[in-house]
Design an enzyme around this catalytic site. Structure first.
Site, mmCIF file in Angstrom:
data_model
loop_
_atom_site.group_PDB
_atom_site.id
_atom_site.type_symbol
_atom_site.label_atom_id
_atom_site.label_comp_id
_atom_site.label_asym_id
_atom_site.label_seq_id
_atom_site.Cartn_x
_atom_site.Cartn_y
_atom_site.Cartn_z
ATOM 1 N N TRP A 1 -20.141 -31.534 -7.724
ATOM 2 C CA TRP A 1 -19.339 -30.330 -7.963
ATOM 3 C C TRP A 1 -18.339 -30.613 -9.078
ATOM 4 O O TRP A 1 -17.242 -31.129 -8.826
ATOM 5 C CB TRP A 1 -18.633 -29.910 -6.672
ATOM 6 C CG TRP A 1 -19.605 -29.393 -5.661
ATOM 7 C CD1 TRP A 1 -20.264 -28.205 -5.707
ATOM 8 C CD2 TRP A 1 -20.066 -30.058 -4.468
ATOM 9 N NE1 TRP A 1 -21.094 -28.073 -4.617
ATOM 10 C CE2 TRP A 1 -20.992 -29.185 -3.838
ATOM 11 C CE3 TRP A 1 -19.782 -31.280 -3.867
ATOM 12 C CZ2 TRP A 1 -21.639 -29.517 -2.652
ATOM 13 C CZ3 TRP A 1 -20.416 -31.608 -2.684
ATOM 14 C CH2 TRP A 1 -21.348 -30.726 -2.091
ATOM 15 N N HIS B 1 -16.695 -24.424 -4.123
ATOM 16 C CA HIS B 1 -17.567 -23.735 -3.168
ATOM 17 C C HIS B 1 -16.684 -23.066 -2.111
ATOM 18 O O HIS B 1 -15.454 -23.261 -2.117
ATOM 19 C CB HIS B 1 -18.585 -24.707 -2.522
ATOM 20 C CG HIS B 1 -17.985 -25.965 -1.944
ATOM 21 N ND1 HIS B 1 -18.727 -26.917 -1.284
ATOM 22 C CD2 HIS B 1 -16.703 -26.443 -1.913
ATOM 23 C CE1 HIS B 1 -17.946 -27.908 -0.895
ATOM 24 N NE2 HIS B 1 -16.731 -27.647 -1.254
ATOM 25 N N ARG C 1 -17.090 -23.833 -11.357
ATOM 26 C CA ARG C 1 -17.544 -25.206 -11.634
ATOM 27 C C ARG C 1 -17.533 -25.453 -13.129
ATOM 28 O O ARG C 1 -17.927 -24.575 -13.911
ATOM 29 C CB ARG C 1 -18.944 -25.454 -11.062
ATOM 30 C CG ARG C 1 -18.936 -25.446 -9.552
ATOM 31 C CD ARG C 1 -20.265 -25.812 -8.954
ATOM 32 N NE ARG C 1 -20.269 -25.459 -7.538
ATOM 33 C CZ ARG C 1 -21.305 -25.549 -6.744
ATOM 34 N NH1 ARG C 1 -22.450 -26.011 -7.204
ATOM 35 N NH2 ARG C 1 -21.218 -25.198 -5.472
ATOM 36 N N GLN D 1 -20.000 -17.096 -3.709
ATOM 37 C CA GLN D 1 -20.751 -17.662 -2.590
ATOM 38 C C GLN D 1 -20.399 -16.879 -1.332
ATOM 39 O O GLN D 1 -19.351 -16.232 -1.260
ATOM 40 C CB GLN D 1 -20.381 -19.143 -2.365
ATOM 41 C CG GLN D 1 -21.055 -20.095 -3.334
ATOM 42 C CD GLN D 1 -20.939 -21.553 -2.920
ATOM 43 O OE1 GLN D 1 -20.105 -21.931 -2.097
ATOM 44 N NE2 GLN D 1 -21.772 -22.394 -3.514
ATOM 45 N N VAL E 1 -22.671 -31.897 6.347
ATOM 46 C CA VAL E 1 -23.665 -31.496 7.365
ATOM 47 C C VAL E 1 -24.626 -32.651 7.631
ATOM 48 O O VAL E 1 -24.834 -33.519 6.784
ATOM 49 C CB VAL E 1 -24.480 -30.250 6.931
ATOM 50 C CG1 VAL E 1 -23.612 -29.005 6.919
ATOM 51 C CG2 VAL E 1 -25.146 -30.463 5.590
ATOM 52 N N ALA F 1 -23.656 -24.507 9.443
ATOM 53 C CA ALA F 1 -22.952 -23.881 8.312
ATOM 54 C C ALA F 1 -23.954 -23.655 7.191
ATOM 55 O O ALA F 1 -24.982 -24.332 7.115
ATOM 56 C CB ALA F 1 -21.814 -24.774 7.831
HETATM 57 C C1 FA5 Z 1 -22.764 -25.806 -1.868
HETATM 58 O O1 FA5 Z 1 -21.930 -25.270 -2.618
HETATM 59 C C2 FA5 Z 1 -22.449 -26.034 -0.444
HETATM 60 N N1 FA5 Z 1 -21.081 -25.781 -0.192
HETATM 61 C C3 FA5 Z 1 -23.368 -25.164 0.434
HETATM 62 C C4 FA5 Z 1 -23.342 -25.549 1.875
HETATM 63 C C5 FA5 Z 1 -22.486 -24.895 2.738
HETATM 64 C C6 FA5 Z 1 -24.182 -26.549 2.331
HETATM 65 C C7 FA5 Z 1 -22.481 -25.234 4.078
HETATM 66 C C8 FA5 Z 1 -24.154 -26.901 3.658
HETATM 67 C C9 FA5 Z 1 -23.325 -26.222 4.519
HETATM 68 P P1 FA5 Z 1 -24.650 -25.754 -3.652
HETATM 69 O O2 FA5 Z 1 -23.900 -26.395 -4.753
HETATM 70 O O3 FA5 Z 1 -26.092 -26.073 -3.572
HETATM 71 O O4 FA5 Z 1 -24.000 -26.074 -2.249
HETATM 72 O O5 FA5 Z 1 -24.488 -24.185 -3.803
HETATM 73 C C10 FA5 Z 1 -24.931 -23.299 -2.815
HETATM 74 C C11 FA5 Z 1 -25.521 -22.047 -3.439
HETATM 75 O O6 FA5 Z 1 -24.567 -21.462 -4.334
HETATM 76 C C12 FA5 Z 1 -26.741 -22.314 -4.310
HETATM 77 O O7 FA5 Z 1 -27.904 -22.334 -3.533
HETATM 78 C C13 FA5 Z 1 -26.727 -21.126 -5.239
HETATM 79 O O8 FA5 Z 1 -27.253 -19.993 -4.612
HETATM 80 C C14 FA5 Z 1 -25.240 -20.910 -5.447
HETATM 81 N N2 FA5 Z 1 -24.793 -21.616 -6.656
HETATM 82 C C15 FA5 Z 1 -24.471 -22.909 -6.774
HETATM 83 N N3 FA5 Z 1 -24.123 -23.206 -8.032
HETATM 84 C C16 FA5 Z 1 -24.232 -22.072 -8.740
HETATM 85 C C17 FA5 Z 1 -24.015 -21.714 -10.103
HETATM 86 N N4 FA5 Z 1 -23.568 -22.590 -10.994
HETATM 87 N N5 FA5 Z 1 -24.221 -20.430 -10.475
HETATM 88 C C18 FA5 Z 1 -24.646 -19.523 -9.569
HETATM 89 N N6 FA5 Z 1 -24.866 -19.784 -8.271
HETATM 90 C C19 FA5 Z 1 -24.679 -21.046 -7.855
#
Ligand code: FA5
Length: 332
Positions: free
Chosen positions: A157, A175, A201, A215, A258, A300
């Site tokens: 991140w 997030h 980010r 999100q 998790v 979650a």
């Molecule tokens: C997370 O941010 C974790 N906090 C998710 C999580 C929550 C996991 C609870 C377990 C338990 P990740 O970086 O993969 O994970 O992002 C989650 C979702 O946010 C992605 O699947 C996507 O749909 C969205 N996302 C992530 N980064 C971006 C981005 N740069 N632009 C648009 N959507 C994004």
């Protein structure tokens, strides 16, 4: 009062002229007034011409009155003309012959519409919607999620830190997961919440990544919650948003907060597009907020509503959402 041969008195003429001038508004009406009263064949000229038939004494009196009236009417006419010009819209600015047009109303942003649809689906499954701060403390964004300083997962991140003079531990949340800890810190189980909101980010953009995006976090904690509850809930969500026939895929994934962790993808014309990360809440996270991890378990998830909307509406580039182009925005 002096009366000419035409029988028109100067006073009567003045009353008529002033009354007519007051109701003349358009340039055509004003011109018609000028012709009627001050024109070469107008009523005042006729009065003046008629003076010749009067005897000398009468002519003096009536002539002075008529000339005085001419000056008075010319002044009034100029004033009225100025008044009409200043209250009239600039020439050509309004075409009163055009049919009326509907005024355009604003609408909800496509991200907001999607967030509302997603949160409503979870509300109907018993989740409550709450919101949290976009400027977050490192403690909630990372430490309480089992990501201490130096943990390699922090690299995942790329963080935009807030340059604060008083403290160096503030950031734009990467997030919505920090709300997991905030909710559990302030309430006892059972917990069932969804948390929509903006995330940031420090990363370059492409068709599926923006540097700021939304999100929707989900958290359920209670006695006896299992991985089957997680899958059942997310399948039901996918069914409601994409329909029963859309293919859904779960794969193992790693998130420090998790265990086990998964990601969920949706079929998009033969390709899998990841929409969320999820898993069973890590015992360390439960202990960190004072929950008894031998008694309580939970799941979650965190999903990207823009990605969900792309899949639902066949949008090929996430950057359209924030480009502020009405040609895109008004299609929703
Ligand atoms: C997370 O941010 C974790 N906090 C998710 C999580 C929550 C996991 C609870 C377990 C338990 P990740 O970086 O993969 O994970 O992002 C989650 C979702 O946010 C992605 O699947 C996507 O749909 C969205 N996302 C992530 N980064 C971006 C981005 N740069 N632009 C648009 N959507 C994004």
């Amino acid at each position: 009062m002096a009366e000419t041969q035409t029988g028109e008195s100067v006073v009567g003429l003045k009353d008529d002229a002033v009354a007519a001038l007051l109701v003349a508004e358009s340039s055509e009406q004003l011109e018609a007034w000028r012709v009627e009263f001050l024109g070469r064949k107008g009523r005042l000229t006729t009065v003046l011409r008629g003076l010749g038939s009067l005897d000398i004494e009468q002519r003096k009196v009536a002539g002075a009155a008529a000339n005085h009236l001419r000056v008075e009417l010319e002044t009034l006419f100029e004033e009225r003309q100025q008044q009409a010009i200043s209250t009239r819209a600039p020439a050509g600015s309004i075409d009163v012959t055009l049919p009326g047009r509907k005024s355009s109303l604003g609408g909800l942003h496509p991200s907001t519409q999607m967030i509302r649809e997603i949160t409503q689906a979870f509300n109907e499954m018993g989740f409550q919607t709450i919101e949290g701060p976009e400027i977050e403390l490192e403690r909630y964004n990372f430490d309480l999620l089992n990501i201490p300083a130096g943990h390699p997962a922090r690299d995942k991140w790329d963080t935009i830190w807030v340059d604060s003079e008083s403290r160096g531990d503030m950031l734009l949340r990467t997030h919505t997961s920090p709300m997991q800890a905030r909710v559990m810190e302030t309430s006892d189980p059972p917990v069932r919440v969804v948390v929509p909101g903006k995330c940031y980010r420090y990363e370059s953009t492409d068709a599926t990544h923006e540097w700021h995006f939304n999100q929707v976090e989900g958290l359920a904690v209670d006695e006896g919650i299992t991985f089957a509850d997680l899958k059942g809930t997310l399948y039901e969500f996918a069914r409601r948003i994409f329909g029963a026939s859309r293919k859904v895929r779960f794969r193992c994934d790693y998130f420090p907060f998790v265990e086990p962790g998964v990601d969920m993808s949706i079929d998009w014309n033969g390709n899998w597009i990841e929409i969320l990360g999820a898993g069973m809440v890590h015992p360390k996270v439960l202990e960190g907020v004072g929950y008894d991890s031998s008694k309580y378990t939970g799941f979650a998830f965190g999903m990207g509503p823009e990605r969900v909307s792309m899949l639902r509406n066949d949008i090929n580039d996430i950057r359209h959402f924030f480009a502020n182009d009405l040609r895109f925005l008004t299609q929703f």
